[in-house]
Design a protein around this motif. Structure first.
Motif, PDB file in Angstrom:
ATOM      1  N   UNK A  93      47.096 -64.164 -26.802  1.00  0.00           N
ATOM      2  CA  UNK A  93      45.943 -64.525 -25.968  1.00  0.00           C
ATOM      3  C   UNK A  93      45.104 -65.618 -26.623  1.00  0.00           C
ATOM      4  N   UNK A  94      44.868 -65.517 -27.919  1.00  0.00           N
ATOM      5  CA  UNK A  94      44.099 -66.542 -28.631  1.00  0.00           C
ATOM      6  C   UNK A  94      44.820 -67.880 -28.570  1.00  0.00           C
ATOM      7  N   UNK A  95      46.126 -67.856 -28.788  1.00  0.00           N
ATOM      8  CA  UNK A  95      46.906 -69.084 -28.708  1.00  0.00           C
ATOM      9  C   UNK A  95      46.867 -69.678 -27.314  1.00  0.00           C
ATOM     10  N   UNK A  96      46.958 -68.822 -26.308  1.00  0.00           N
ATOM     11  CA  UNK A  96      46.907 -69.307 -24.920  1.00  0.00           C
ATOM     12  C   UNK A  96      45.558 -69.930 -24.612  1.00  0.00           C
ATOM     13  N   UNK A  97      44.490 -69.278 -25.050  1.00  0.00           N
ATOM     14  CA  UNK A  97      43.138 -69.823 -24.833  1.00  0.00           C
ATOM     15  C   UNK A  97      43.003 -71.161 -25.549  1.00  0.00           C
ATOM     16  N   UNK A  98      43.525 -71.262 -26.761  1.00  0.00           N
ATOM     17  CA  UNK A  98      43.445 -72.517 -27.513  1.00  0.00           C
ATOM     18  C   UNK A  98      44.213 -73.625 -26.798  1.00  0.00           C
ATOM     19  N   UNK A  99      45.387 -73.321 -26.285  1.00  0.00           N
ATOM     20  CA  UNK A  99      46.189 -74.321 -25.569  1.00  0.00           C
ATOM     21  C   UNK A  99      45.474 -74.752 -24.292  1.00  0.00           C
ATOM     22  N   UNK A 100      44.946 -73.790 -23.536  1.00  0.00           N
ATOM     23  CA  UNK A 100      44.215 -74.121 -22.303  1.00  0.00           C
ATOM     24  C   UNK A 100      42.996 -74.969 -22.639  1.00  0.00           C
ATOM     25  N   UNK A 101      42.279 -74.614 -23.700  1.00  0.00           N
ATOM     26  CA  UNK A 101      41.102 -75.388 -24.108  1.00  0.00           C
ATOM     27  C   UNK A 101      41.511 -76.799 -24.511  1.00  0.00           C
ATOM     28  N   UNK A 102      42.610 -76.929 -25.230  1.00  0.00           N
ATOM     29  CA  UNK A 102      43.095 -78.243 -25.636  1.00  0.00           C
ATOM     30  C   UNK A 102      43.449 -79.096 -24.424  1.00  0.00           C
ATOM     31  N   UNK A 103      44.149 -78.507 -23.475  1.00  0.00           N
ATOM     32  CA  UNK A 103      44.486 -79.232 -22.247  1.00  0.00           C
ATOM     33  C   UNK A 103      43.229 -79.613 -21.461  1.00  0.00           C
ATOM     34  N   UNK A 104      42.262 -78.698 -21.414  1.00  0.00           N
ATOM     35  CA  UNK A 104      41.023 -78.974 -20.677  1.00  0.00           C
ATOM     36  C   UNK A 104      40.266 -80.123 -21.315  1.00  0.00           C
ATOM     37  N   UNK A 105      40.165 -80.088 -22.642  1.00  0.00           N
ATOM     38  CA  UNK A 105      39.463 -81.160 -23.358  1.00  0.00           C
ATOM     39  C   UNK A 105      40.207 -82.477 -23.166  1.00  0.00           C
ATOM     40  N   UNK A 106      41.520 -82.460 -23.249  1.00  0.00           N
ATOM     41  CA  UNK A 106      42.324 -83.667 -23.058  1.00  0.00           C
ATOM     42  C   UNK A 106      42.175 -84.184 -21.637  1.00  0.00           C
ATOM     43  N   UNK A 107      42.256 -83.310 -20.669  1.00  0.00           N
ATOM     44  CA  UNK A 107      42.120 -83.716 -19.261  1.00  0.00           C
ATOM     45  C   UNK A 107      40.730 -84.260 -19.002  1.00  0.00           C
ATOM     46  N   UNK A 108      39.709 -83.610 -19.559  1.00  0.00           N
ATOM     47  CA  UNK A 108      38.341 -84.068 -19.379  1.00  0.00           C
ATOM     48  C   UNK A 108      38.152 -85.441 -20.035  1.00  0.00           C
ATOM     49  N   UNK A 109      38.746 -85.606 -21.219  1.00  0.00           N
ATOM     50  CA  UNK A 109      38.648 -86.886 -21.937  1.00  0.00           C
ATOM     51  C   UNK A 109      39.331 -87.995 -21.181  1.00  0.00           C
ATOM     52  N   UNK A 110      40.476 -87.707 -20.563  1.00  0.00           N
ATOM     53  CA  UNK A 110      41.182 -88.722 -19.786  1.00  0.00           C
ATOM     54  C   UNK A 110      40.430 -89.041 -18.485  1.00  0.00           C
ATOM     55  N   UNK A 111      39.793 -88.052 -17.903  1.00  0.00           N
ATOM     56  CA  UNK A 111      39.063 -88.248 -16.648  1.00  0.00           C
ATOM     57  C   UNK A 111      37.819 -89.084 -16.864  1.00  0.00           C
ATOM     58  N   UNK A 112      37.175 -88.975 -18.001  1.00  0.00           N
ATOM     59  CA  UNK A 112      35.936 -89.677 -18.296  1.00  0.00           C
ATOM     60  C   UNK A 112      36.230 -91.174 -18.520  1.00  0.00           C
ATOM     61  N   UNK A 113      37.337 -91.550 -19.004  1.00  0.00           N
ATOM     62  CA  UNK A 113      37.650 -92.952 -19.312  1.00  0.00           C
ATOM     63  C   UNK A 113      37.709 -93.754 -18.125  1.00  0.00           C
TER      64      UNK A 113
END
Length: 113
Positions: A93-113
């Motif tokens: 569960x911790x690993x899954x949350x970390x992966x989802x958070x990483x994807x969210x941060x990456x997606x948010x970072x790409x969307x802001x550009x």
């Protein structure tokens, strides 16, 4: 009433093992008495009977100790298994949350550009 096949097999196995143990005690008693050739037939019979009973009592006590120890080990191993399972679920569960958070941060970072 339905009979549990696993329980029935365990009971049959236990019965057969105990019968084998009694046969082993009888054989050992006869071998013991073979080393005492001066015994009369009645003395030999009595020694064999007492030897068999002593062997059966010792075997029963040994099996009871094994059963108690087996139950204790099962309880201990069940507890360890549950703890390991909780740790594994927590890690997944911790690993899954970390992966989802990483994807969210990456997606948010790409969307802001």
């Amino acid at each position: 009433m339905q009979l549990d096949p696993e329980r029935a097999l365990n009971e049959i196995e236990g019965f057969l093992l105990w019968e084998a143990e009694k046969d082993r005690a009888r054989t050992r008693a006869q071998e013991f008495c073979d080393g005492l050739p001066w015994l009369t037939d009645s003395q030999r019979w009595e020694v064999e009977v007492r030897y068999c009973q002593d062997q059966r009592d010792a075997s029963r006590a040994y099996l009871e100790r094994i059963a108690v120890r087996s139950a204790a080990l099962r309880t201990e191993y069940d507890g360890v298994y549950r703890a390991l399972r909780r740790r594994l679920i927590t890690a997944v569960l911790s690993g899954s949350v970390a992966v989802v958070a990483l994807f969210a941060v990456t997606a948010f970072g790409l969307a802001v550009r």
